[in-house]
Design a protein around this motif. Structure first.
Motif, PDB file in Angstrom:
ATOM      1  N   ASP A  34       0.831  -1.231  -0.055  1.00  0.00           N
ATOM      2  CA  ASP A  34      -0.089   0.003  -0.106  1.00  0.00           C
ATOM      3  C   ASP A  34       1.036   1.300  -0.041  1.00  0.00           C
ATOM      4  O   ASP A  34       0.526   2.310  -0.624  1.00  0.00           O
ATOM      5  CB  ASP A  34      -0.935  -0.002   1.173  1.00  0.00           C
ATOM      6  CG  ASP A  34      -1.818   1.207   1.041  1.00  0.00           C
ATOM      7  OD1 ASP A  34      -1.626   2.066   2.311  1.00  0.00           O
ATOM      8  OD2 ASP A  34      -2.883   1.185   0.407  1.00  0.00           O
ATOM      9  N   ARG A  35       2.083   1.076   0.677  1.00  0.00           N
ATOM     10  CA  ARG A  35       2.971   2.334   0.710  1.00  0.00           C
ATOM     11  C   ARG A  35       3.479   2.626  -0.642  1.00  0.00           C
ATOM     12  O   ARG A  35       3.604   3.755  -0.965  1.00  0.00           O
ATOM     13  CB  ARG A  35       3.852   2.043   1.789  1.00  0.00           C
ATOM     14  CG  ARG A  35       4.959   3.297   2.246  1.00  0.00           C
ATOM     15  CD  ARG A  35       4.393   4.502   2.650  1.00  0.00           C
ATOM     16  NE  ARG A  35       5.189   5.575   2.916  1.00  0.00           N
ATOM     17  CZ  ARG A  35       4.845   6.959   3.089  1.00  0.00           C
ATOM     18  NH1 ARG A  35       3.509   7.282   3.284  1.00  0.00           N
ATOM     19  NH2 ARG A  35       5.776   7.620   3.458  1.00  0.00           N
ATOM     20  N   GLN A  38       1.508   4.340  -3.161  1.00  0.00           N
ATOM     21  CA  GLN A  38       1.121   5.618  -3.121  1.00  0.00           C
ATOM     22  C   GLN A  38       2.106   6.447  -3.859  1.00  0.00           C
ATOM     23  O   GLN A  38       3.231   6.353  -3.987  1.00  0.00           O
ATOM     24  CB  GLN A  38       0.927   6.115  -1.542  1.00  0.00           C
ATOM     25  CG  GLN A  38      -0.024   5.230  -0.811  1.00  0.00           C
ATOM     26  CD  GLN A  38      -0.138   5.854   0.698  1.00  0.00           C
ATOM     27  OE1 GLN A  38       0.780   6.597   1.190  1.00  0.00           O
ATOM     28  NE2 GLN A  38      -1.044   5.546   1.293  1.00  0.00           N
TER      29      GLN A  38
END
Length: 490
Positions: A34-35, A38
């Protein structure tokens, strides 16, 4: 049964542990994915503001001061020397190093006996010459009288010869008497010639007597002067130095006994470069009569004297450069010949020049000034003089501007700065501000700004008090609020 129960319990706990570790690994993997999915977050760049010391540029009428180094010397120095060889029979009590003497004071005497004896002999020779002169005058008078008598006798003999010749022509006289009268007349003429020769010899004797008398008088005057020279006196007021004579000692002719220095006639000799020398000339190329200040710094105690430039050297010494100048000093108390001093020459005043620190200008002849929105702007200037750590410059658009006192590689055109003025030279605040530049603050925003100002340890107290006074007003300048929030990050 007990062993089986414990084994099953252990297997169950191990299964729970493995399940927990597996679950944790899945969570970490999801978080990393998820990081990474981004978009990168770029922080907002903040403009760096430099604090600089500035000085206000004010055009003035300034008299530049040129500095040089020189040595003190006396315009009048005299070597006290013995005019003749002899023995020192008398020395003054003031005949010592550092003693002050007055004009006409007797310093030393040589033994006068030999000179006095020679003068007495010269007096006797002078008396002989005067006696010879009188005798020659008497002999000349006698020779003149003898010539007069011989001429009269010659005239009588000539008349007798003429008479006998007349008698012979009339037949009365004889030829023998005529011949006898002719011989007598010839003898009389010969006597006149002898008298004239004696007169010439008498006149020559008088001339020789005059010459001998003049020579005797000259010899007597020389010996009298030699006798006077045995008494050594001070020709002017001064101080003795390099005293070498002792009472009873023998000295040779022209031997130096001391050095007399006039301490009230001091001057300073100093050297300047050729460009500096050109600044001291007037429109006709003559050296200006400029004032100078001489300083001798001795362990923090400064001895000073004033004077004026009097002359310059006629030629440049071999191996030297520049020009040698001389300045006469007035009331140079405490200064002595040989002192190495600093010379400050006050040049003619210059109009409309600005005094700045030497660090404010770069090699290209530019200075940085604070412009609109407190951003730096370069300004070309003309270097007029260098004054120690300061410079005198002229430039268009420089009057009234705030000039950066110290340039660094970090400063340049367009850089935003926070100017710090010298104490007492802060720019005057305008009495009124346009309403468009004033805003109203909420209580929270005002309190937060006040807290930031009070918590800033690097802000000067006078600046802090001025900003707090503005923040406590009902309407605050928008520029002040924007500057504070800019520095605190929004």
């Amino acid at each position: 049964m007990r062993f089986l129960r414990q084994s099953l319990t252990g297997l169950f706990l191990l299964a729970l542990t493995l399940a927990g570790l597996l679950y944790a690994g899945v969570l970490v993997k999801d978080a990393v994915q998820d990081r990474m999915s981004q978009e990168p977050r770029i922080p907002q760049a903040r403009e760096r503001i430099f604090t600089v010391n500035v000085v206000p540029a004010q055009g003035e009428r300034i008299a530049p001061v040129m500095e040089a180094y020189g040595a003190i010397a006396s315009r009048r120095e005299l070597q006290i020397r013995a005019a003749a060889a002899g023995r020192l029979v008398e020395l003054s009590e003031a005949f010592e190093d550092g003693a002050a003497v007055t004009a006409g004071e007797v310093l030393a005497r040589l033994d006068p006996a030999p000179a006095q004896a020679a003068l007495d002999r010269a007096d006797a020779d002078l008396m002989d010459a005067e006696a010879e002169r009188r005798d020659a005058e008497r002999a000349l008078e006698i020779a003149r009288d003898t010539l007069t008598a011989a001429e009269e006798q010659a005239e009588l003999r000539a008349a007798a010869f003429r008479r006998q010749s007349d008698l012979r022509d009339r037949g009365v006289g004889s030829a023998a008497l005529v011949e006898e009268a002719e011989l007598a007349a010839s003898s009389a003429r010969q006597s006149v010639l002898s008298s004239r020769s004696a007169l010439a010899q008498a006149e020559a004797r008088v001339d020789q007597a005059d010459t001998s008398l003049a020579r005797a008088r000259l010899t007597r005057a020389d010996l009298a002067r030699d006798l006077e020279d045995l008494t050594i006196t001070a020709p002017f007021n001064g101080t003795l130095s390099e005293v070498a004579g002792v009472e009873g000692g023998l000295v040779s002719a022209n031997e130096q006994l001391a050095l007399l220095v006039d301490g009230d006639a001091l001057e300073v000799a100093f050297r300047v470069s050729t460009p500096q020398y050109a600044l001291l000339l007037d429109g006709n190329g003559d050296l200006r009569d400029l004032p100078v200040t001489v300083t001798l710094d001795v362990y923090g105690v400064a001895l000073q004297a004033t004077g004026r430039i009097s002359r310059d050297s006629a030629a440049v010494t071999t191996g030297q450069s520049g020009r040698q100048l001389y300045a006469r000093l007035d009331q140079a108390r405490g200064l002595k010949p040989g002192d190495f001093v600093t010379v400050a020459i006050e040049e003619p005043p210059l109009d409309n020049v600005v005094r700045l620190p030497a660090t404010a200008m770069n090699a290209a002849g530019q200075v940085l000034v604070v412009g609109a929105d407190e951003r730096l702007e370069p300004v070309m200037v003309e270097l007029v003089r260098q004054q120690g750590d300061d410079i005198l410059v002229r430039g268009d658009g420089l009057e009234g501007r705030a000039v950066v006192a110290e340039r660094t590689p970090l400063l340049g055109a367009g850089i935003r700065v926070r100017p710090v003025y010298p104490a007492g030279q802060e720019p005057r605040q305008e009495a009124a501000v346009d309403d468009a530049e004033l805003i109203e603050l909420t209580d929270d925003r005002r309190a937060r700004l006040i807290q930031l100002i009070e918590a800033n340890p690097r802000m000067p107290e006078d600046v802090k008090a001025r900003i707090l006074g503005q923040l406590n007003q009902q309407r605050v300048p928008a520029k002040v609020v924007a500057r504070i929030e800019d520095r605190m990050g929004g």
